[in-house]
Write an enzyme that holds these catalytic residues in place. Structure first.
Site, short mmCIF file in Angstrom:
data_model
loop_
_atom_site.label_atom_id
_atom_site.label_comp_id
_atom_site.label_asym_id
_atom_site.label_seq_id
_atom_site.Cartn_x
_atom_site.Cartn_y
_atom_site.Cartn_z
N ASP A 110 0.85 -1.20 0.00
CA ASP A 110 0.00 0.00 0.00
C ASP A 110 0.88 1.25 0.00
O ASP A 110 2.04 1.20 0.43
CB ASP A 110 -0.88 0.03 1.27
CG ASP A 110 -1.82 -1.17 1.33
OD1 ASP A 110 -2.12 -1.73 0.27
OD2 ASP A 110 -2.22 -1.52 2.46
N1 URA Z 1 -1.08 -5.98 3.99
C1 URA Z 1 -1.58 -4.73 4.03
O1 URA Z 1 -2.58 -4.47 4.69
N2 URA Z 1 -0.95 -3.79 3.34
C2 URA Z 1 0.17 -3.99 2.62
O2 URA Z 1 0.73 -3.07 2.02
C3 URA Z 1 0.68 -5.30 2.60
C4 URA Z 1 0.04 -6.28 3.29
#
Ligand code: URA
Length: 234
Positions: A110
């Site tokens: 993310d």
């Molecule tokens: N899980 C999440 O919630 N976000 C990420 O970026 C990777 C794994």
């Protein structure tokens, strides 16, 4: 065996059409003999020159690990936002302008997630690391707020319903303290760590990937920095 134009393009001498022109103009030579046919076959064992200078073919694929900083999106290009590929310095070993255009991040973090991201042009490797069937572990360090359910470890281990078609695969949760956890997943669903944590009553306030399979984020690799990694290390 490879076509000469592909060999030269892979070696960073230009795009496929640019190197075809170079070859047709008689600027390329194989073992000392001018070759004007872009389709001529080479093994890479020959001495291949352009304008009299030897060309090094370079590896078939390249692999880089990045410590992704927060605020950057995991994509190859974007009209508005800075991507992880934009962050790669042009002078990384093995990186040519042509090669850079073929690179992609393996999986997604993310925008606000930091940590280990593999960047490559090797599609087979990406498939191997991401396929839930291959069970390659991805490990995350998270800071959380709120209180995790007492049975959270068990629920992670069993796999849980987080609103997708199927429950999650078994995952491992380890509490470091009331506000810090480690999570090991073997799949990579959208916001998975955040959603699993939320399903157990707490909220992720900071997230960092620290391992992918055998590859551990080196402590001296600062956010935003990248370095080459060998295929064998993956
Ligand atoms: N899980 C999440 O919630 N976000 C990420 O970026 C990777 C794994």
């Amino acid at each position: 065996m490879k076509r000469l134009d592909k060999f030269l393009a892979d070696a960073g001498c230009g795009t496929r059409s640019e190197v075809k022109n170079v070859i047709r103009k008689g600027r390329a030579a194989i073992d000392g003999r001018i070759e004007t046919r872009p389709e001529a076959k080479v093994t890479g064992e020959e001495e291949i020159c352009v304008d009299g200078k030897p060309v090094c073919a370079g590896p078939e694929y390249v692999y880089y690990m990045m410590n992704k900083p927060a605020g950057v999106i995991t994509a190859t290009t974007d009209q508005k936002e800075k991507t992880v590929i934009d962050l790669l310095p042009d002078d990384l070993p093995g990186l040519s302008a042509v090669r850079k255009k073929k690179l992609f991040p393996v999986g997604r973090l993310d925008r606000d997630t930091e940590g280990l991201l593999l960047i490559t042009d090797d599609g087979n490797l990406a498939h191997e690391l991401l396929s839930p069937k291959k069970h390659v572990e991805k490990e995350y360090y998270a800071k959380i707020s709120g209180e995790l359910a007492e049975d959270a470890e068990e629920r992670f281990q069993k796999g849980m319903d987080i609103g997708d078609d199927k429950p999650t695969l078994p995952a491992r949760l380890t509490r470091i303290s009331d506000s810090e956890i480690l999570v090991v997943l073997s799949e990579g669903r959208f916001h998975q760590v955040k959603r699993m944590t939320e399903a157990c009553g707490a909220r992720v306030t900071y997230l960092k990937r620290i391992r992918m399979g055998n590859l551990v984020l080196p402590p001296d690799l600062e956010p935003g920095k990248s370095r080459p990694v060998s295929r064998e290390a993956l």
